[in-house]
Design an enzyme around this catalytic site. Sequence first.
Site, PDB file in Angstrom:
ATOM      1  N   HIS A 203      21.175  54.578  59.741  1.00 56.96           N
ATOM      2  CA  HIS A 203      22.475  53.958  60.366  1.00 56.96           C
ATOM      3  C   HIS A 203      23.144  52.947  59.625  1.00 56.96           C
ATOM      4  O   HIS A 203      24.261  52.763  59.579  1.00 56.96           O
ATOM      5  CB  HIS A 203      21.873  53.192  61.618  1.00 56.96           C
ATOM      6  CG  HIS A 203      20.998  52.214  61.454  1.00 56.96           C
ATOM      7  ND1 HIS A 203      19.556  52.305  61.583  1.00 56.96           N
ATOM      8  CD2 HIS A 203      20.889  51.018  61.119  1.00 56.96           C
ATOM      9  CE1 HIS A 203      18.895  51.300  61.315  1.00 56.96           C
ATOM     10  NE2 HIS A 203      19.725  50.517  60.885  1.00 56.96           N
ATOM     11  N   ARG A 304      32.446  62.146  67.233  1.00 61.20           N
ATOM     12  CA  ARG A 304      31.102  62.150  67.914  1.00 61.20           C
ATOM     13  C   ARG A 304      31.249  61.433  69.311  1.00 61.20           C
ATOM     14  O   ARG A 304      31.531  60.633  69.382  1.00 61.20           O
ATOM     15  CB  ARG A 304      30.101  61.391  67.030  1.00 61.20           C
ATOM     16  CG  ARG A 304      29.994  61.751  65.670  1.00 61.20           C
ATOM     17  CD  ARG A 304      28.838  61.027  64.621  1.00 61.20           C
ATOM     18  NE  ARG A 304      28.813  61.443  63.532  1.00 61.20           N
ATOM     19  CZ  ARG A 304      29.733  60.972  62.388  1.00 61.20           C
ATOM     20  NH1 ARG A 304      30.628  59.894  62.795  1.00 61.20           N
ATOM     21  NH2 ARG A 304      29.527  61.224  61.078  1.00 61.20           N
ATOM     22  N   ARG A 341      33.304  67.231  69.280  1.00 63.54           N
ATOM     23  CA  ARG A 341      31.822  67.693  69.257  1.00 63.54           C
ATOM     24  C   ARG A 341      31.402  67.123  70.535  1.00 63.54           C
ATOM     25  O   ARG A 341      31.251  66.096  71.000  1.00 63.54           O
ATOM     26  CB  ARG A 341      30.777  67.224  68.103  1.00 63.54           C
ATOM     27  CG  ARG A 341      29.578  67.768  68.139  1.00 63.54           C
ATOM     28  CD  ARG A 341      28.792  67.314  67.033  1.00 63.54           C
ATOM     29  NE  ARG A 341      28.297  66.067  67.078  1.00 63.54           N
ATOM     30  CZ  ARG A 341      27.639  65.309  66.190  1.00 63.54           C
ATOM     31  NH1 ARG A 341      27.527  65.900  65.084  1.00 63.54           N
ATOM     32  NH2 ARG A 341      27.504  63.876  66.289  1.00 63.54           N
ATOM     33  N   GLU A 430      24.764  74.495  61.845  1.00 63.50           N
ATOM     34  CA  GLU A 430      23.803  73.632  61.262  1.00 63.50           C
ATOM     35  C   GLU A 430      22.166  74.080  61.196  1.00 63.50           C
ATOM     36  O   GLU A 430      21.322  73.662  60.913  1.00 63.50           O
ATOM     37  CB  GLU A 430      23.834  72.061  61.814  1.00 63.50           C
ATOM     38  CG  GLU A 430      23.880  72.354  63.421  1.00 63.50           C
ATOM     39  CD  GLU A 430      24.474  70.866  64.111  1.00 63.50           C
ATOM     40  OE1 GLU A 430      24.431  69.972  63.472  1.00 63.50           O
ATOM     41  OE2 GLU A 430      24.689  71.169  65.259  1.00 63.50           O
ATOM     42  N   ASN A 453      24.099  67.899  56.861  1.00 64.58           N
ATOM     43  CA  ASN A 453      23.048  67.108  56.815  1.00 64.58           C
ATOM     44  C   ASN A 453      21.920  67.798  57.549  1.00 64.58           C
ATOM     45  O   ASN A 453      20.763  67.957  57.145  1.00 64.58           O
ATOM     46  CB  ASN A 453      23.311  66.029  57.740  1.00 64.58           C
ATOM     47  CG  ASN A 453      24.207  65.060  56.915  1.00 64.58           C
ATOM     48  OD1 ASN A 453      24.617  65.179  55.664  1.00 64.58           O
ATOM     49  ND2 ASN A 453      24.899  63.852  57.749  1.00 64.58           N
ATOM     50  N   ASP A 454      22.225  68.285  59.003  1.00 59.09           N
ATOM     51  CA  ASP A 454      21.231  68.960  59.747  1.00 59.09           C
ATOM     52  C   ASP A 454      20.882  70.500  58.878  1.00 59.09           C
ATOM     53  O   ASP A 454      19.813  71.198  58.964  1.00 59.09           O
ATOM     54  CB  ASP A 454      21.599  69.286  60.975  1.00 59.09           C
ATOM     55  CG  ASP A 454      21.277  68.223  61.964  1.00 59.09           C
ATOM     56  OD1 ASP A 454      19.962  67.736  61.878  1.00 59.09           O
ATOM     57  OD2 ASP A 454      21.780  67.786  62.775  1.00 59.09           O
ATOM     58  N   ARG A 464      15.490  64.823  57.766  1.00 59.83           N
ATOM     59  CA  ARG A 464      16.817  64.243  57.045  1.00 59.83           C
ATOM     60  C   ARG A 464      16.570  62.836  56.879  1.00 59.83           C
ATOM     61  O   ARG A 464      17.380  62.140  56.482  1.00 59.83           O
ATOM     62  CB  ARG A 464      18.147  64.914  57.702  1.00 59.83           C
ATOM     63  CG  ARG A 464      18.259  64.466  58.799  1.00 59.83           C
ATOM     64  CD  ARG A 464      19.578  65.237  59.332  1.00 59.83           C
ATOM     65  NE  ARG A 464      20.227  64.899  60.528  1.00 59.83           N
ATOM     66  CZ  ARG A 464      21.164  63.879  60.830  1.00 59.83           C
ATOM     67  NH1 ARG A 464      21.765  63.427  59.625  1.00 59.83           N
ATOM     68  NH2 ARG A 464      21.736  63.525  61.885  1.00 59.83           N
ATOM     69  N   CYS A 501      31.860  69.045  58.170  1.00 62.63           N
ATOM     70  CA  CYS A 501      31.775  67.711  58.513  1.00 62.63           C
ATOM     71  C   CYS A 501      30.636  66.944  58.291  1.00 62.63           C
ATOM     72  O   CYS A 501      30.521  65.792  58.913  1.00 62.63           O
ATOM     73  CB  CYS A 501      32.197  67.515  59.984  1.00 62.63           C
ATOM     74  SG  CYS A 501      31.001  68.298  60.969  1.00 62.63           S
TER      75      CYS A 501
END
Length: 578
Positions: A203, A304, A341, A430, A453-454, A464, A501
């Site tokens: 975060h 998001r 999303r 992902e 990322n995923d 991750r 993204c």
Amino acid sequence: MTDTQTENSAPPAAGTVLQGVGVGRRVAVGPVVRVQPAPAVPGDAPVLRDGAPVPAEELPDAVTAAFAAVGDGLREQAGRATGTVAEVLGATAMMADDPALRDQVLGRVRGGEPPVAAIDAVVGTFAAMFEQAGGYLAERVTDLRSVRDRVVSRLAGLPAPGVPELHAPSVVVARDLAPADTAALDLERVLALVTEEGGPTGHTAIIAGQNGIPCVVRVTGASALADGSVVGVDAAAGTVLVEPSDDDRAVLEARAAAERALESDTEPGGTADGHRVQLLANIGTAEDAEKLVGAAVEGVGLFRTEVLFLGRQQAPTVDEQAAAYARVLRALGPDRKVVVRTLDAGADKPLAFANLHAEENPALGVRGYRLVRSAPALLTDQLTALARAGEETGTQPWVMAPMIATPAESRAFADAVHAAGLRTAGVMVEVPAAALRAGHVLDEVDFVSLGTNDLAQYTMAADRLLGELVDLLDAWQPAVLELVAATARAGAAAGKPVGVCGESASDPLMALVLTGLGVTSLSMSPAALPAVRFALRRHTLEACRAMAEAALAAADPAAGRAAVAGLLDPEARATLGV
């Protein structure tokens, strides 16, 4: 400069370079302000009220009140915050309210155990469970310990731990930052963030990226930096330079000036020979969207929507959701696309109202689109609200589902989107299975967006959010790029858009590679857009394709990045500090 790392026992010497993992690419020079750790409170410390010990029979009530007060305080902070900060604070408040955590503590206290010792024992057990589970829960260990520190400080009659007030622009240094710490930051006075722990997708890193703040995480020796000492933070290099010389400061300040100069280019994204690449922004709230009203952004590539859901005891109503979505669509207007999303939550991002069971491996469990298996109304209500917002504003959103693994799931989602009256349906790629079968997935939907990322996490079998595995999670891993390339080829064959993204889109060098692979849009934090726009503008599509081939042919991430850097236009290399 001396490229060494220091022990925590002594401040590093002037000229020392501390190495970490950079987030973004910006630089800053300024004085250190340290976030002090929570005070050490012995397990047998008395619980105090107005300076006097609380009687034994009143201890359970005192503990209950302390947890409640911490939860209320976090929710109050969340109400004053926006975007990701509000999201993580709300989720942390839920942790303070967690009946399982509180009840286990109270059970020990009623059995005669001192409250601080009871809290330490229960939090230790929960932290070990979270770390073993991995994924989102592993990242929540910092938040859990923040709740512990706040509750214990309140019981001991001590001030709540947190970030000191910033009286001047400063580099904030911490072992790690909990959500409550980041919420307390005066971002107008934060030059950079440096942490000894954490990871590039935690975060702290996300908030730094969203606000264009240079950030370096996993910096060994950072906690030994002295308050007031001057450091130069280079996110692109992942370094922290202690007491930079005049020459070093001049180099860093020139880099910062060059980055600022890039903001004057507001043209649409594209290569030197006119090949269009849409440059989009990632957002989390309507407030984020409203900040883009006058920005040089072609739309939103990732909205998001979790912020509306996390930290609540009940799901937001259709009316609440429709109002929030309408604000976003209205802010961007009819000429800029907005890709929404659907809810990316589940067992790894617990929702109090979804009645999900505990899972041994949440990262591989019921999350994202898979929530239709246990809470189908969540998706139905969300699509209804999105359709209502589209009708109200006259702007049709693009809608995509996270955690899609098969063409059958893609078809089911597209059917649900169309049944709600929405026209454009897509999915996130992902999961390696979706990338490998991208052609069949694209038979069912209108577009796909790669969440790198995923995708890296699942391809490399590496959490991750686990900082020590950051080398495996490098976006330059050839295996991950192979899956991106396969997806982009499928998109070209189908004549359908393929976006990215994930965080890799914000790296100017990687943006060139992604363009060469055939990606049609790049979505990132708004602060990253100028450098990516500049990099694209300095290279032809042919040059991007050559870079993509070099990255795919490399033996490892470092070799791939070096090969691409070697193909950069000289002016781009100098401006980007590569």
